[in-house]
Design a protein around this motif. Structure first.
Motif, PDB file in Angstrom:
ATOM      1  N   PHE A 118       0.841  -1.204   0.000  1.00  0.00           N
ATOM      2  CA  PHE A 118       0.000   0.000   0.000  1.00  0.00           C
ATOM      3  C   PHE A 118       0.872   1.248   0.000  1.00  0.00           C
ATOM      4  CE2 PHE A 118      -1.363   3.500   2.683  1.00  0.00           C
ATOM      5  CZ  PHE A 118      -2.517   3.909   2.041  1.00  0.00           C
ATOM      6  N   PHE A 126      -4.727  -2.116   0.744  1.00  0.00           N
ATOM      7  CA  PHE A 126      -5.108  -1.792   2.117  1.00  0.00           C
ATOM      8  C   PHE A 126      -6.275  -2.662   2.586  1.00  0.00           C
ATOM      9  CE2 PHE A 126      -7.503   0.333   5.403  1.00  0.00           C
ATOM     10  CZ  PHE A 126      -6.513   0.420   6.367  1.00  0.00           C
ATOM     11  N   TYR A 156     -10.247  15.916  -6.795  1.00  0.00           N
ATOM     12  CA  TYR A 156      -8.792  16.061  -6.745  1.00  0.00           C
ATOM     13  C   TYR A 156      -8.319  16.241  -5.302  1.00  0.00           C
ATOM     14  CZ  TYR A 156      -4.044  16.732  -8.062  1.00  0.00           C
ATOM     15  OH  TYR A 156      -2.690  16.537  -8.192  1.00  0.00           O
ATOM     16  N   LEU A 172      -8.052  12.848  -3.818  1.00  0.00           N
ATOM     17  CA  LEU A 172      -6.889  12.105  -4.342  1.00  0.00           C
ATOM     18  C   LEU A 172      -5.593  12.645  -3.732  1.00  0.00           C
ATOM     19  CD1 LEU A 172      -5.965   9.879  -6.307  1.00  0.00           C
ATOM     20  CD2 LEU A 172      -5.810  11.614  -8.103  1.00  0.00           C
ATOM     21  N   PHE A 175      -5.395  11.511  -0.176  1.00  0.00           N
ATOM     22  CA  PHE A 175      -4.958  10.117  -0.170  1.00  0.00           C
ATOM     23  C   PHE A 175      -3.441  10.039  -0.244  1.00  0.00           C
ATOM     24  CE2 PHE A 175      -3.177   6.845  -2.884  1.00  0.00           C
ATOM     25  CZ  PHE A 175      -3.501   5.688  -2.185  1.00  0.00           C
ATOM     26  N   GLU A 176      -2.888  10.731  -1.232  1.00  0.00           N
ATOM     27  CA  GLU A 176      -1.443  10.682  -1.436  1.00  0.00           C
ATOM     28  C   GLU A 176      -0.677  11.164  -0.211  1.00  0.00           C
ATOM     29  OE1 GLU A 176      -0.864  12.906  -5.230  1.00  0.00           O
ATOM     30  OE2 GLU A 176       0.691  11.369  -5.439  1.00  0.00           O
ATOM     31  N   ALA A 218      -1.003   8.787   2.826  1.00  0.00           N
ATOM     32  CA  ALA A 218      -0.192   7.591   2.599  1.00  0.00           C
ATOM     33  C   ALA A 218       1.282   7.926   2.819  1.00  0.00           C
ATOM     34  CB  ALA A 218      -0.422   7.057   1.195  1.00  0.00           C
ATOM     35  N   GLU A 219       1.672   9.087   2.369  1.00  0.00           N
ATOM     36  CA  GLU A 219       3.056   9.538   2.554  1.00  0.00           C
ATOM     37  C   GLU A 219       3.355   9.752   4.038  1.00  0.00           C
ATOM     38  OE1 GLU A 219       5.129  10.945  -0.114  1.00  0.00           O
ATOM     39  OE2 GLU A 219       6.690  11.794   1.168  1.00  0.00           O
ATOM     40  N   ALA A 272      -3.073   4.740   7.128  1.00  0.00           N
ATOM     41  CA  ALA A 272      -3.360   4.079   5.847  1.00  0.00           C
ATOM     42  C   ALA A 272      -4.874   3.910   5.668  1.00  0.00           C
ATOM     43  CB  ALA A 272      -2.664   2.721   5.797  1.00  0.00           C
ATOM     44  N   LYS A 273      -5.565   3.668   6.774  1.00  0.00           N
ATOM     45  CA  LYS A 273      -7.027   3.525   6.725  1.00  0.00           C
ATOM     46  C   LYS A 273      -7.692   4.838   6.327  1.00  0.00           C
ATOM     47  CE  LYS A 273     -10.795   1.849   9.568  1.00  0.00           C
ATOM     48  NZ  LYS A 273     -11.051   1.038  10.763  1.00  0.00           N
ATOM     49  N   ALA A 316      -6.269   7.156   4.588  1.00  0.00           N
ATOM     50  CA  ALA A 316      -5.925   7.366   3.179  1.00  0.00           C
ATOM     51  C   ALA A 316      -6.864   6.568   2.282  1.00  0.00           C
ATOM     52  CB  ALA A 316      -4.470   6.963   2.932  1.00  0.00           C
ATOM     53  N   SER A 317      -7.123   5.330   2.666  1.00  0.00           N
ATOM     54  CA  SER A 317      -7.980   4.479   1.862  1.00  0.00           C
ATOM     55  C   SER A 317      -9.412   5.034   1.824  1.00  0.00           C
ATOM     56  CB  SER A 317      -7.946   3.065   2.442  1.00  0.00           C
ATOM     57  OG  SER A 317      -8.688   2.189   1.655  1.00  0.00           O
ATOM     58  N   PHE A 368      -9.569   7.679  -0.665  1.00  0.00           N
ATOM     59  CA  PHE A 368      -9.602   7.146  -2.025  1.00  0.00           C
ATOM     60  C   PHE A 368     -11.029   6.748  -2.417  1.00  0.00           C
ATOM     61  CE2 PHE A 368      -9.522   3.879  -5.235  1.00  0.00           C
ATOM     62  CZ  PHE A 368      -8.908   4.590  -6.245  1.00  0.00           C
ATOM     63  N   HIS A 369     -11.784   6.205  -1.474  1.00  0.00           N
ATOM     64  CA  HIS A 369     -13.160   5.824  -1.803  1.00  0.00           C
ATOM     65  C   HIS A 369     -14.042   7.047  -2.051  1.00  0.00           C
ATOM     66  CE1 HIS A 369     -12.318   1.693  -1.596  1.00  0.00           C
ATOM     67  NE2 HIS A 369     -11.811   1.806  -0.386  1.00  0.00           N
ATOM     68  N   PHE A 398     -12.889   9.723  -3.384  1.00  0.00           N
ATOM     69  CA  PHE A 398     -12.448  10.065  -4.746  1.00  0.00           C
ATOM     70  C   PHE A 398     -13.232   9.252  -5.777  1.00  0.00           C
ATOM     71  CE2 PHE A 398      -9.713   8.542  -8.225  1.00  0.00           C
ATOM     72  CZ  PHE A 398      -9.508   9.732  -8.911  1.00  0.00           C
ATOM     73  N   GLU A 399     -13.355   7.957  -5.525  1.00  0.00           N
ATOM     74  CA  GLU A 399     -14.074   7.100  -6.475  1.00  0.00           C
ATOM     75  C   GLU A 399     -15.544   7.509  -6.617  1.00  0.00           C
ATOM     76  OE1 GLU A 399     -12.175   2.756  -6.985  1.00  0.00           O
ATOM     77  OE2 GLU A 399     -13.237   3.034  -5.076  1.00  0.00           O
TER      78      GLU A 399
END
Lengths: 244, 244
Positions: A49, A76, B43, B46, B49-50, B53-54, B69-70, B72-73, B76-77, B79-80
């Protein structure tokens, strides 16, 4: 993700594979091996991830970035399924993951992609090797653990995105193929070297990987498993236009 | 995520807010504004998320890393969901996002956390400001777009994790509070400065944000919205033990 040639064969289930978790886990060495396995896979997914999210920064377009972020997010969710399972069998996930953190972190540190294409090849190679390994190991697991491992495996396969992009890049400039072939070889080398370190360190896991829960640990069988995974890798690289 | 004081008031829905997407989007300026809004939010998710995660790399423990990480994930959802909606209204998501990429990238570049606590404060502040903004804007949207925005909002609120960790760190060493208060102020300053740039650039979006789809763009109303968001931020920082 490529499907190995034997994907449709259903081997007869014997031994541990014919048992469920409640029965199989009565054997302490088997239980320890599964905890190791789930811990290693969980940390592997978390590390994947992180690296995919990091590599998303190398994406040349917004759509490419979104695609890598999607792969990262899928990893993840695998991580969550594996740690949920650890919790369900009353194992603290962090403790189960920690023995494998160094090997996986070292692998990723030593294989940080220097550009977008290297990142894609790494995502594809990593996804494929993980799939092969999950398949190899699934046959040696009790039915409950096997279901989990196969469910996580089923949900991978974002690698096709990488394949298309890498193929197009090699077509546009064949010299790219040489560089990426070297890169793929280096990835495989580092992966094997870290895997061998883990095998040497974790007795219960290694014994299970060679097909037994008890004595008679057979290093040659681990070697054969690595060989099968390496061969599948070589075939995939050739199909991708990379001499492995 | 904090709930603003007026969260339980249900204002009467009038104008656009009383219409559905099919009706409201017949007005080209409103349609353009919603495309802008969804593009900016997508955006934003997204980019979040980046960065999360970083920042997960700064985590002191494996459990902390998993928690980031959770988050971040989850981004991402969001974003989707936002890009799915753009596709559903026949807008190419990348094109809708691109006008906002620079402002959000600049924000994140200028506010890269230098340690784990700065990362947590940023995650919390970002989550909270995003929630406040989603709420502000929801009232000005047609019923279909509003449902989406509120659904995405509902799904946030991982900020409590950050709050606990930051409080504990300030209790352990009160000097940390001074440093993080400065950091939170800088985050808010950068966010406002980038937001003002976007407002100046995107007429349709700005006009919608001030409550109208037509002429009579009122910069003072944008200012008031920013003031409300800033005040809520100040209260949250005080509650966290940080003088904003």
């Amino acid at each position: 993700m490529e499907t190995p040639d034997n994907a449709n064969e259903t081997p007869a289930l014997t031994g541990i594979a014919a048992q469920d978790w409640a029965t199989a886990s009565a054997e302490p060495q088997y239980r320890a091996a599964v905890v190791d396995l789930l811990g290693a896979l969980a940390y592997g997914e978390l590390a994947a991830f992180e690296r995919l999210a990091e590599d998303a920064k190398l994406a040349p377009t917004l759509a490419d970035k979104a695609e890598l972020a999607k792969m990262a997010s899928a990893e993840f969710h695998h991580f969550e399924r594996l740690t949920d399972r650890l919790t369900a069998i009353e194992v603290e996930p962090t403790g189960a993951m920690e023995p494998f953190a160094k090997a996986l972190d070292d692998f990723h540190r030593q294989t940080a992609p220097s550009d977008w294409l290297e990142g894609l090849v790494k995502a594809y190679v990593g996804d494929s090797i993980a799939s092969d390994f999950y398949r190899e190991v699934a046959a040696r697991l009790d039915s409950d653990t096997r279901s989990l491992v196969l469910a996580v495996l089923d949900d991978t396969g974002h690698g096709n995105f990488a394949v298309e992009k890498v193929r197009a890049a090699i077509e546009a400039d064949p010299r790219v193929g040489g560089r990426l072939a070297l890169w793929a070889r280096r990835l495989m080398g580092e992966a094997l070297s870290q895997a061998q370190r883990v095998v040497a360190d974790r007795d219960a896991l290694s014994t299970m990987l060679v097909g037994g829960v008890a004595d008679g640990f057979d290093l040659a069988e681990v070697g054969r498993m690595f060989s099968r995974i390496t061969e599948a890798h070589t075939k995939r690289m050739a199909a991708l236009g990379l001499a492995a």
